[in-house]
Design an enzyme around this catalytic site. Sequence first.
Site, mmCIF file in Angstrom:
data_model
loop_
_atom_site.group_PDB
_atom_site.id
_atom_site.type_symbol
_atom_site.label_atom_id
_atom_site.label_comp_id
_atom_site.label_asym_id
_atom_site.label_seq_id
_atom_site.Cartn_x
_atom_site.Cartn_y
_atom_site.Cartn_z
ATOM 1 N N ARG A 131 -1.448 37.389 28.680
ATOM 2 C CA ARG A 131 -1.272 37.646 30.108
ATOM 3 C C ARG A 131 -2.334 38.619 30.588
ATOM 4 O O ARG A 131 -2.640 39.595 29.915
ATOM 5 C CB ARG A 131 0.118 38.242 30.394
ATOM 6 N N VAL B 169 -11.593 41.444 32.863
ATOM 7 C CA VAL B 169 -11.228 40.628 31.694
ATOM 8 C C VAL B 169 -12.133 40.961 30.496
ATOM 9 O O VAL B 169 -13.350 40.964 30.608
ATOM 10 C CB VAL B 169 -11.351 39.118 32.023
ATOM 11 N N GLY C 287 0.850 35.918 15.941
ATOM 12 C CA GLY C 287 1.058 37.277 15.449
ATOM 13 C C GLY C 287 0.391 37.587 14.132
ATOM 14 O O GLY C 287 0.840 38.467 13.394
ATOM 15 N N SER C 288 -0.713 36.904 13.783
ATOM 16 C CA SER C 288 -1.385 37.231 12.509
ATOM 17 C C SER C 288 -2.058 38.598 12.589
ATOM 18 O O SER C 288 -2.099 39.333 11.607
ATOM 19 C CB SER C 288 -2.385 36.146 12.121
ATOM 20 N N HIS D 93 -10.722 40.845 20.701
ATOM 21 C CA HIS D 93 -11.241 39.613 21.312
ATOM 22 C C HIS D 93 -12.133 38.931 20.271
ATOM 23 O O HIS D 93 -12.963 39.614 19.647
ATOM 24 C CB HIS D 93 -12.035 39.949 22.580
ATOM 25 N N GLU E 159 -10.936 39.724 11.988
ATOM 26 C CA GLU E 159 -10.039 40.432 12.906
ATOM 27 C C GLU E 159 -8.997 41.241 12.128
ATOM 28 O O GLU E 159 -8.697 42.396 12.464
ATOM 29 C CB GLU E 159 -9.327 39.438 13.820
ATOM 30 N N ASN F 237 -7.461 46.219 22.662
ATOM 31 C CA ASN F 237 -7.341 44.760 22.551
ATOM 32 C C ASN F 237 -8.356 44.243 21.539
ATOM 33 O O ASN F 237 -9.391 44.871 21.311
ATOM 34 C CB ASN F 237 -7.614 44.119 23.917
HETATM 35 C C1 GRF Z 1 -6.834 36.025 17.902
HETATM 36 O O1 GRF Z 1 -7.942 35.203 17.637
HETATM 37 C C2 GRF Z 1 -7.244 37.082 18.888
HETATM 38 O O2 GRF Z 1 -8.586 37.476 18.746
HETATM 39 C C3 GRF Z 1 -7.053 36.391 20.204
HETATM 40 O O3 GRF Z 1 -5.966 35.506 20.047
HETATM 41 C C4 GRF Z 1 -5.751 35.284 18.671
HETATM 42 C C5 GRF Z 1 -4.405 35.832 18.344
HETATM 43 O O4 GRF Z 1 -4.054 35.445 17.085
HETATM 44 N N1 GRF Z 1 -6.764 37.351 21.220
HETATM 45 P P1 GRF Z 1 -2.737 36.074 16.419
HETATM 46 O O5 GRF Z 1 -1.598 35.836 17.395
HETATM 47 O O6 GRF Z 1 -3.004 37.535 16.210
HETATM 48 O O7 GRF Z 1 -2.594 35.303 15.143
#
Ligand code: GRF
Length: 216
Positions: A95, A148, A17-18, A113, A178, A111
């Site tokens: 999921r 996907v 959940g960062s 990625h 991110e 989303n």
């Molecule tokens: C992140 O690298 C995101 O890009 C990918 O999974 C990771 C999730 O990290 N989908 P967090 O749970 O947000 O810390």
Amino acid sequence: VAGLNRRRTAVLISGRGSNLAALIDACRDAAFPASIELVISNKADASGLAVAAQAGIATQVIDHRGRSREDFEADLDAALRGASVDLVCLAGFMRLLTPGFVTPWYGRLINIHPSLLPAFRGIRVHEQALAAGVRISGCTVHFVRPAVDDGPIIAQAAVPVAADDTPETLAARILQAEHLVYPQALRWVASGQARIDGERVAIDRVTAPAGMLVSP
Ligand code: GRF
């Protein structure tokens, strides 16, 4: 901003959940055009649930195990509609979502990625990037379509790949990007500045921030 009607947003997680934490921080600004009303995890042990609870945000666990995708998604959809949410952010949500869920939410479901899509879709993203010998990787926020890691791109951040990078060191560097890009992308979508135009996203009145190479 007086009378700003903030888009009621939910965040779906499966783990750390960062990215959720970064979105929560962005929403602390009363002028931010979205408010996080609900955090849903498919895993009860997701530490992101505690992040949400500490921020006073409602949380819900919807277990996917032992259920059809359709059943799981029906509960997901009901929880979102029950909270009058009209914007959904996937943030480390692991999921696959079927067209039955994605299509009605198209344009309101985004989303993140950890690669520069369309390169390196799927899993083991950093292993793919390192095996390909790319010099630049990064992350992408996009509208979700059934395939996907597919859908019109809202924003990307570019991150250099070091010669001695491992998947872990590259992932950690991209994760910092991110946390900058996702809130920015949510701002543009929630404010209506980002509009889907076929395969592309048009973003009105954008001024990319100095420093990090973030291109909407
Ligand atoms: C992140 O690298 C995101 O890009 C990918 O999974 C990771 C999730 O990290 N989908 P967090 O749970 O947000 O810390």
